[in-house]
Design a protein around this motif. Sequence first.
Motif, PDB file in Angstrom:
ATOM      1  N   GLU A 159      -3.811   3.833   1.728  1.00 51.38           N
ATOM      2  CA  GLU A 159      -4.121   3.971   3.152  1.00 51.38           C
ATOM      3  C   GLU A 159      -4.083   5.454   3.507  1.00 51.38           C
ATOM      4  O   GLU A 159      -3.029   6.081   3.428  1.00 51.38           O
ATOM      5  CB  GLU A 159      -3.062   3.199   3.969  1.00 51.38           C
ATOM      6  CG  GLU A 159      -3.171   3.339   5.473  1.00 51.38           C
ATOM      7  CD  GLU A 159      -1.982   2.706   6.218  1.00 51.38           C
ATOM      8  OE1 GLU A 159      -0.829   2.815   5.750  1.00 51.38           O
ATOM      9  OE2 GLU A 159      -2.208   2.117   7.283  1.00 51.38           O
ATOM     10  N   HIS A 173       0.832  -1.207   0.000  1.00 55.28           N
ATOM     11  CA  HIS A 173       0.000   0.000   0.000  1.00 55.28           C
ATOM     12  C   HIS A 173       0.863   1.251   0.000  1.00 55.28           C
ATOM     13  O   HIS A 173       2.067   1.188   0.246  1.00 55.28           O
ATOM     14  CB  HIS A 173      -0.978   0.026   1.187  1.00 55.28           C
ATOM     15  CG  HIS A 173      -0.322   0.093   2.538  1.00 55.28           C
ATOM     16  ND1 HIS A 173      -0.015  -1.015   3.278  1.00 55.28           N
ATOM     17  CD2 HIS A 173       0.064   1.151   3.293  1.00 55.28           C
ATOM     18  CE1 HIS A 173       0.549  -0.644   4.427  1.00 55.28           C
ATOM     19  NE2 HIS A 173       0.606   0.664   4.465  1.00 55.28           N
ATOM     20  N   HIS A 202       4.201   7.343   3.244  1.00 50.88           N
ATOM     21  CA  HIS A 202       5.103   6.188   3.171  1.00 50.88           C
ATOM     22  C   HIS A 202       4.687   5.216   2.057  1.00 50.88           C
ATOM     23  O   HIS A 202       3.568   5.256   1.574  1.00 50.88           O
ATOM     24  CB  HIS A 202       5.169   5.441   4.510  1.00 50.88           C
ATOM     25  CG  HIS A 202       3.884   4.789   4.937  1.00 50.88           C
ATOM     26  ND1 HIS A 202       2.916   5.444   5.667  1.00 50.88           N
ATOM     27  CD2 HIS A 202       3.410   3.536   4.739  1.00 50.88           C
ATOM     28  CE1 HIS A 202       1.910   4.613   5.903  1.00 50.88           C
ATOM     29  NE2 HIS A 202       2.169   3.451   5.344  1.00 50.88           N
ATOM     30  N   GLU A 221       7.846   1.281   4.784  1.00 49.86           N
ATOM     31  CA  GLU A 221       7.265   0.346   5.747  1.00 49.86           C
ATOM     32  C   GLU A 221       7.405  -1.065   5.190  1.00 49.86           C
ATOM     33  O   GLU A 221       7.151  -1.301   4.014  1.00 49.86           O
ATOM     34  CB  GLU A 221       5.781   0.687   5.937  1.00 49.86           C
ATOM     35  CG  GLU A 221       5.014  -0.283   6.831  1.00 49.86           C
ATOM     36  CD  GLU A 221       3.500   0.011   6.863  1.00 49.86           C
ATOM     37  OE1 GLU A 221       3.079   1.139   6.576  1.00 49.86           O
ATOM     38  OE2 GLU A 221       2.753  -0.934   7.194  1.00 49.86           O
ATOM     39  N   ALA A 265       4.614   1.085   1.508  1.00 51.70           N
ATOM     40  CA  ALA A 265       4.709  -0.163   2.266  1.00 51.70           C
ATOM     41  C   ALA A 265       4.929  -1.338   1.326  1.00 51.70           C
ATOM     42  O   ALA A 265       4.189  -1.504   0.353  1.00 51.70           O
ATOM     43  CB  ALA A 265       3.438  -0.387   3.078  1.00 51.70           C
TER      44      ALA A 265
HETATM   45 ZN    ZN Z   1       1.142   1.781   6.098  1.00 47.22          ZN
END
Ligand code: ZN
Length: 134
Positions: free
Chosen positions: A54, A7, A78, A128, A80
Amino acid sequence: MMLKVEHIGIAVKDSAASLKLFEALLGTPCYKTEEVESEGVKTFFYQTGDTKIELLEATREDSPIAKFLEKKGEGMHHIAFEVADIHAEMERLQAEGFILLNKEPKKGADNKLICFLHPKSSNGVLIELCQEIR
Ligand code: ZN
């Protein structure tokens, strides 16, 4: 190795407005909302093909997302990556010189074990790692 982009995290100030915006953008409604109390964050998930978006909204003034919004404003927070074995990946990346923000994986949203890498060790991008808890 990284399996895929699981994500992309986007920091938002006002989830009510952003939920409408991302629903219009992606053409699909938010399918899940989850609060991670330990991190002071509320998360909103959208599915886009094999990947998710997200949205992250702060629930406390002293949370990492609140501090990010204060410093940088809304926007990409971020990326991921899904991994098969988070402990092995953490060890590998540390050996490669990346700075891990936590020594042990922690419980994140969406039933995942997660670990962040410091953006200063990855060209300014907060990374992440996440592994599904089975
Ligand atoms: Zn995340």
